[in-house]
Motif scaffolding. Structure first.
Motif, PDB file in Angstrom:
ATOM      1  N   HIS A  86      49.903 -56.809  -7.845  1.00  7.19           N
ATOM      2  CA  HIS A  86      49.728 -57.112  -9.254  1.00  7.19           C
ATOM      3  C   HIS A  86      49.060 -58.338  -9.887  1.00  7.19           C
ATOM      4  N   HIS A  88      45.933 -59.796 -13.094  1.00  6.53           N
ATOM      5  CA  HIS A  88      45.085 -59.352 -14.144  1.00  6.53           C
ATOM      6  C   HIS A  88      43.804 -60.233 -13.976  1.00  6.53           C
ATOM      7  N   HIS A 241      54.450 -53.307 -16.772  1.00 10.64           N
ATOM      8  CA  HIS A 241      55.560 -54.358 -16.632  1.00 10.64           C
ATOM      9  C   HIS A 241      56.893 -53.955 -17.066  1.00 10.64           C
ATOM     10  N   HIS A 280      57.480 -57.748 -12.151  1.00 17.05           N
ATOM     11  CA  HIS A 280      58.747 -58.423 -12.427  1.00 17.05           C
ATOM     12  C   HIS A 280      59.926 -57.991 -12.032  1.00 17.05           C
ATOM     13  N   ASP A 331      50.132 -62.048  -9.656  1.00 19.93           N
ATOM     14  CA  ASP A 331      50.307 -62.189 -11.242  1.00 19.93           C
ATOM     15  C   ASP A 331      49.173 -62.966 -11.786  1.00 19.93           C
TER      16      ASP A 331
HETATM   17 ZN    ZN Z   1      51.184 -59.012 -15.205  1.00 19.72          ZN
END
Ligand code: ZN
Ligand code: GUN
Length: 440
Positions: A86, A88, A241, A280, A331
């Motif tokens: 995960h 971005h 998420h 998460h 993340d």
């Molecule tokens: Zn994220």
């Protein structure tokens, strides 16, 4: 076409470690193979096998040995490439943004940063940088959020394809509770996602991941579009998420009063099941956890982000004991490092909060085969069983003085691996191979 072609036959020498199963809390001896002086045999980018170097002549035919290129990494540790479940990519420029927790952090730093990706040149520049960073940190597979702009996905897929990497990526879908310059609509998200799927899904090693950002930024109509796309195409992934932050969880309750809990929102719109992964998963009820287990919905454990944003402490041992598929993730840019080694060090600290220390071998399973399993990519990657794609990383356990000194005091494999977990980072990455080709 990928820019890199495989050296067709490759014999790599070094200390080879890979996992066959989750080692559990006590590092079960039959869960992994370790060859202190080992080989890894690759043909046309595909693993043929690994073992003791001393057994090479019995196992690998003479004509293969004669034609093979040999890469000597003796004294270094060879592991399957890391799997970041995960991240971005567009947030690389806002890593380490001060003083906010999730919802304020999104509004203050993240949405403005992502708005800049309306410019395809910024997307290309950042995608090239991030792919280079992934390889420099030993990460060969990642599940990656694009921005709302389709060209952000084109840029990332193009950069990953240039190295023939197995990555997942998707355009963020977000049609409410965000600024206009990062907002789409249910209809445009459907049209653009569909076009991106046609362009990228299953092109070489690439796969598309439907990417509704999270429940608060999608209308019910848009979540329904996301669920319909997931159902309509074979092998599509879904990423989003779930239950990261207490205020976020409370907000979701007010936005979707009919749903029993946060996960039930995604369930309502057909967004749970195989090949779905949620970042998460900290503030989950037992009922939500049970639904994840029953449906094969995976969780991405993002310890550096969860500590940095003050979100909480994911219960890794509890989730896995219940049967949840869990991967490890940076993340970026809530997370603070591209390094899966540093991420592992923080995962260990979070596990200590729950009183169940993440054991030394299990950590490396989590960063490799565990991540592949969480992403449902373990048919292709994650270890060195014959037929797997030959993505691997070569690590130097003496890359820094403090690590070398600590290693000189270690007597067992577990102790060495745990010292590497605690003190290692990208300085330890000597080489990264993708499909048997040295890419870093
Ligand atoms: Zn994220
Ligand atoms: N929830 C929704 N969007 C995001 C994001 O970009 N980062 C994190 N950490 N959580 C999110």
């Amino acid at each position: 076409m990928p820019a890199f072609q495989s050296e067709s036959t490759l014999l790599v020498r070094g200390s080879v470690l890979h996992f066959l199963a989750d080692p559990g809390e006590n590092d079960a001896a039959d869960s992994y193979q370790y060859f202190d002086d080992g080989y890894l045999w690759v043909e046309a980018g595909i693993v043929q096998g690994c073992g003791h170097w001393s057994a090479l002549e019995q196992v690998v035919p003479a004509e293969v040995r004669a034609r093979a290129a040999r890469h000597d990494h003796r004294g270094r540790l060879i592991l399957p490439g890391f799997v970041d479940t995960h991240m971005h990519y567009a947030q690389a420029g806002v890593i380490g943004s001060f003083g906010r927790q999730l919802l304020d952090w999104l509004n203050h730093y993240t949405f403005p940063a992502e708005a800049a990706f309306a410019d395809p040149a910024i997307a290309r520049h950042t995608a090239d940088f991030v792919v280079q960073q992934l390889l420099a940190h030993g990460t060969t597979t990642a599940s990656v959020f694009g921005t709302v702009h389709p060209a952000s996905v084109d840029a990332f897929m193009t950069a990953a394809q240039a190295h023939d990497m197995r990555v997942l990526c998707g355009k963020a879908m977000m049609d409410r509770h965000c600024p206009d310059n990062v907002r789409d609509t249910a209809a445009s998200a459907e049209r653009e996602s569909q076009a991106l799927i046609e362009r990228w899904h299953r092109k070489g090693r690439l796969r598309y991941s439907i990417t509704p950002r999270f429940a608060p930024t999608s209308t019910p109509e848009q979540l329904a579009v996301a669920g319909a796309l997931y159902a309509a195409w074979p092998d599509l992934h879904v990423q989003s998420h779930l239950a990261e932050n207490a205020k976020e969880v409370a907000w979701v309750k007010t936005l979707f009063p009919e749903q029993r809990d946060y996960l039930d929102v995604y369930a309502r719109y057909g967004l749970i099941g195989p090949r779905t992964i949620y970042g998460h998963c900290i503030h989950l009820s037992a009922a939500e956890r049970d639904v994840m287990v029953a449906t094969g919905t995976a969780a991405a454990f993002c310890p550096t982000s969860n500590l940095f944003l003050g979100s909480g402490f994911f219960d890794y041992a509890g989730a896995v004991a219940a049967g949840v598929r869990v991967g490890l993730a940076t993340d970026i840019g809530g997370g603070t490092s591209f390094s899966m080694i540093r991420t592992l060090a923080e995962a260990y600290k979070v596990s200590q909060v729950h009183g169940v220390p993440l054991s030394p071998l299990r950590g490396w399973y989590l960063a490799t085969l565990g991540g592949a399993n969480a992403l449902y990519l373990d048919d292709f990657i994650g270890n060195f069983t014959p037929g797997k794609e030959a993505d691997f990383v070569v690590l130097d356990l003496e890359a820094t003085d403090e690590l070398a000194f600590r290693i000189s005091h270690a007597t067992t494999l577990a102790e060495r691996l745990f010292a590497l977990t605690t003190l290692g980072d990208d300085r330890c990455v000597t080489a990264t191979y993708v499909m048997g080709v040295r890419a870093y």
